[in-house]
Design an enzyme around this catalytic site. Structure first.
Site, mmCIF file in Angstrom:
data_model
loop_
_atom_site.group_PDB
_atom_site.id
_atom_site.type_symbol
_atom_site.label_atom_id
_atom_site.label_comp_id
_atom_site.label_asym_id
_atom_site.label_seq_id
_atom_site.Cartn_x
_atom_site.Cartn_y
_atom_site.Cartn_z
ATOM 1 N N LYS A 190 0.803 -1.206 0.000
ATOM 2 C CA LYS A 190 0.000 0.000 0.000
ATOM 3 C C LYS A 190 0.848 1.273 0.000
ATOM 4 O O LYS A 190 0.355 2.345 -0.337
ATOM 5 C CB LYS A 190 -0.969 -0.036 1.186
ATOM 6 C CG LYS A 190 -1.978 -1.195 1.066
ATOM 7 C CD LYS A 190 -2.711 -1.108 -0.234
ATOM 8 C CE LYS A 190 -3.701 -2.183 -0.614
ATOM 9 N NZ LYS A 190 -4.144 -3.196 0.270
ATOM 10 N N SER B 153 -11.903 -3.314 1.758
ATOM 11 C CA SER B 153 -11.464 -4.474 2.553
ATOM 12 C C SER B 153 -12.645 -5.262 3.095
ATOM 13 O O SER B 153 -13.606 -4.682 3.602
ATOM 14 C CB SER B 153 -10.645 -4.011 3.762
ATOM 15 O OG SER B 153 -9.421 -3.547 3.336
ATOM 16 N N ALA C 190 -6.252 -11.382 11.261
ATOM 17 C CA ALA C 190 -5.150 -12.335 11.057
ATOM 18 C C ALA C 190 -5.058 -12.644 9.561
ATOM 19 O O ALA C 190 -6.064 -12.588 8.850
ATOM 20 C CB ALA C 190 -5.414 -13.609 11.843
ATOM 21 N N CYS D 92 -15.040 -6.920 1.769
ATOM 22 C CA CYS D 92 -16.352 -6.800 1.122
ATOM 23 C C CYS D 92 -16.542 -7.885 0.069
ATOM 24 O O CYS D 92 -17.401 -7.762 -0.810
ATOM 25 C CB CYS D 92 -16.522 -5.441 0.470
ATOM 26 S SG CYS D 92 -16.882 -4.134 1.627
HETATM 27 C C1 SPV Z 1 -6.360 -4.062 2.614
HETATM 28 O O1 SPV Z 1 -6.654 -3.795 3.776
HETATM 29 O O2 SPV Z 1 -6.887 -3.494 1.648
HETATM 30 C C2 SPV Z 1 -5.360 -5.095 2.333
HETATM 31 C C3 SPV Z 1 -4.476 -5.487 3.396
HETATM 32 O O3 SPV Z 1 -5.232 -5.538 1.232
HETATM 33 S S1 SPV Z 1 -3.323 -4.259 3.769
HETATM 34 O O4 SPV Z 1 -2.014 -4.770 3.404
HETATM 35 O O5 SPV Z 1 -3.418 -4.019 5.174
HETATM 36 O O6 SPV Z 1 -3.606 -3.069 2.990
HETATM 37 MN MN MN Z 2 -6.126 -4.298 -0.247
#
Ligand code: SPV
Ligand code: MN
Length: 624
Positions: free
Chosen positions: A230, A271, A386, A273
């Site tokens: 991200k 996330s 998790a 969904c």
């Molecule tokens: C998200 O939350 O959209 C994910 C996991 O794909 S993270 O790496 O936490 O962004």
């Molecule tokens: Mn994501």
């Protein structure tokens, strides 16, 4: 050449030095010199693409206790600290200089102030630890889509995760000689006895868009630390904005049409969904579950998966609903489990369908039934957020050719998946690209989940499921989508889906597997073998087509009653939604183009006319 960079030179062994000499770039060396001088690790390991180097990092993670071996060969567990279980939105900020305007919806900090702060936390943060330098690629290496990144981290777990999730690109970096590359500096900071980041109050993720560098400190959770995930998405959105392509929080999958030919879809869902479960549905193929780059190549939209692995939510993964993921999670091979419960070398998680052990080790340390946290709240045996980290290639339904195709695959449809109990129907199509971008993608809403810190269960606006990662003003981001289609010869169709509509008694109106039918309807629309009828919010499916699909795909009778319930248009709720969303685009700094408001106005006018004529809830049969 390296000799001109005294700290870097002194910290590398001969092998790492030789690797850096092969790279031979002052911009790489000066970046590394600056941050090894600041963070002061005890040594620097430069990873090439070799198996031995990947193995070295894997072993380090185990040797240091950042990961622990589990019973099944290749499986390990990693625990993040009790307060470090999700992306930290509040402390993720863009460093903005005097001329940068990002609008009020983005979290920003003055660049000079922010740099001073984060550098003060990075000062000496790697003391006593080894640092790993990784050269990685986003997208298949050596393609028109490829971007390159250099990450320095003091976490072997983070370096190991990067290897599972992304393509090593040491050689490709040397060969491609990219003019610019993303830079990531990560330190877990001071660690406690469980090897967890201690100074959570000083957790910061600061993003410098001008220099394409992200700093992440005092955290280990992968969403905050794995640079290519991200952190890179935020940099890529800004890069795509300058260059005229799209960096999206989207899965990429193949759905088979009735002749068995593949049509590729991308899909953006906030996330939890249903994004991963959609691209993993039985009978179809997965290319990627999280991030795609889309480009106009020769007048058509082509896309690649930026990643090569999945960092997936493990909650509710069970043999019945997710047989293919279950198989990978219970077979030999490289898997990192995070924040599950471990008992006798076996990982357990919420919704796995097994009996819960009485005790074990979890993110809180030694866990036992009834254990409470400092605030007196019972600690769940596994964290709801998790995760598992696996390679896509381990999955039986992986579309290997598409994953590795350097020219990407042609995208025929884009699906936006919202989560609401009372507004959107299970599947519908937009009238055209602009209508879909504005009233479906840019109007996406969902309820909050455990993947981000904060309250769970509140309906939140999340345009293209990309809100958390937007690094440009939100209206400008929507404008880029509208503009993207202008030069296309073939424009993908846009669809909305909602798996979470509820009946008056609170039960879901649709079943877990119904999404397989919605996908087949989408492909039928793409291929042109299903008709659809017009409503004020878009094109809806005919009952007969869905009935035939339910029979063919799920072997089940689909009743007209169910259809009417699921596809009744909640007119007032859709009007209220437009009013909510419109407001969010009206900040002048958002740079929203007028066309967005026009499209909202037209849709509202259509809905209001219907409200007057037919009332608050209108059966689909009324439109035919
Ligand atoms: C998200 O939350 O959209 C994910 C996991 O794909 S993270 O790496 O936490 O962004
Ligand atoms: Mn994501």
């Amino acid at each position: 050449m390296l000799e001109r960079y005294p700290n870097l030179n002194a910290l590398c062994d001969d092998k790492s030095k030789a690797a850096l000499e092969m790279v031979g770039r002052n911009d790489v060396f000066s970046f590394l010199e600056e941050y090894v001088s600041l963070c002061r690790p005890k040594s620097v390991f430069v990873r090439t693409d070799s198996k031995e180097d990947a193995e070295y990092i894997r072993k380090k993670a185990l040797g240091l206790g950042e990961e622990k071996a589990l019973k099944i060969e290749g499986h390990t567990v990693h625990f993040d600290g009790i307060k470090d279980q999700a992306r930290d939105k509040a402390n993720t900020k863009f460093l903005v200089g005097p001329r940068m305007k990002l609008g009020s919806s983005l979290n920003t900090v003055d660049k000079q102030e922010g740099l001073k702060e984060v550098k003060s936390y990075l000062d000496g943060a790697m003391e006593g630890k080894d640092a790993y330098v990784l050269f990685m690629g986003l997208g298949p290496v050596g393609s028109a889509f490829s971007l390159y990144a250099v990450q320095i981290t003091d976490s072997a777990y983070v370096a190991h995760s990067e290897d599972i999730l992304y393509r090593p690109a040491f050689e490709a970096f040397i060969k491609a000689r990219p003019e610019s590359f993303f830079r990531f500096v990560h330190s877990a900071g001071e660690l406690d006895e469980r090897m967890n980041s201690k100074n959570i109050d000083k957790r910061r993720i600061y993003i410098d868009l001008e220099d394409e560098i992200v700093f992440s400190v005092n955290t280990q959770y992968a969403g905050n630390t794995v640079g290519l995930k991200k952190l890179a998405l935020r940099l890529a959105i800004a890069r795509a904005n300058r260059e005229g392509w799209l960096a999206e929080h989207m899965f990429l999958m193949a759905v088979h049409d009735k002749d068995g030919n593949k049509a590729y879809l991308t899909g953006a869902y906030p996330s939890a969904c249903g994004k991963t479960s959609t691209c993993m549905v039985e009978g179809e193929r997965i290319v990627g579950d999280d991030i795609s780059y889309l480009r106009n190549i020769g007048g058509v939209v082509r896309a690649v998966n930026v990643e090569r692995g999945i960092f997936g939510i493990i909650r509710d993964v069970n043999p019945k609903d997710d047989p293919l993921i279950w198989k990978v999670l219970t077979s030999k091979g490289e898997v990192i489990f995070s924040n599950v419960l471990v008992c006798n070398g076996v990982p357990y998680w919420q919704g796995d369908g097994r009996d819960v052990p009485e005790k074990g080790e979890n993110f809180s340390g030694q866990w036992f039934k009834g254990k409470k946290d400092a605030a007196g709240k019972e600690i769940p045996y596994a964290h709801p957020n998790a995760r598992y980290t696996i390679r896509l290639s381990a999955l039986e339904n992986c579309d290997h050719d598409a994953l590795e195709a350097s020219e990407g695959v042609e995208v025929s449809g884009i699906v936006y998946g919202g989560r609401d109990s009372d507004t959107w129907v299970p599947v519908f199509q937009s009238f055209d690209w602009a209508h879909g971008v504005v009233t479906i993608g840019a109007s996406l809403e969902s309820e909050t989940t455990a993947a981000t810190l904060g309250q769970v269960g509140v309906r939140k606006f999340n345009p293209m499921a990309n809100l958390d990662f937007l690094s440009i003003p939100i209206g400008r981001y929507v404008y880029n989508h509208l503009k993207f289609a202008e030069e296309l010869e073939k424009i993908p169709l846009i669809f909305g889906v909602n798996y979470f509509q509820k009946d008056e008694d609170g039960s879901y109106l649709t079943g877990m597997h119904d999404k397989r039918v919605w996908l087949k309807w989408i492909v039928g629309r793409i291929r042109g073998y299903f008709k659809a009828f017009e409503t004020p919010i878009g094109l809806f499916p005919y009952y007969e087509d869905l009935k035939a699909l339910f029979e063919a795909v799920l072997g089940r009778t689909y009743s007209k009653e169910d259809y009417i319930k699921q596809f009744s248009l909640k007119v007032r709720n859709n009007i209220a939604k437009i009013e909510r969303i419109e407001r969010l685009y009206s900040d002048p700094e958002a740079q929203t183009p007028d066309i967005v408001f026009e499209i909202f106005r037209e849709q509202k006018r259509r809905l209001e006319a219907l409200l007057k004529e037919k009332g608050e809830v209108v059966s689909p049969l009324e439109f035919i």
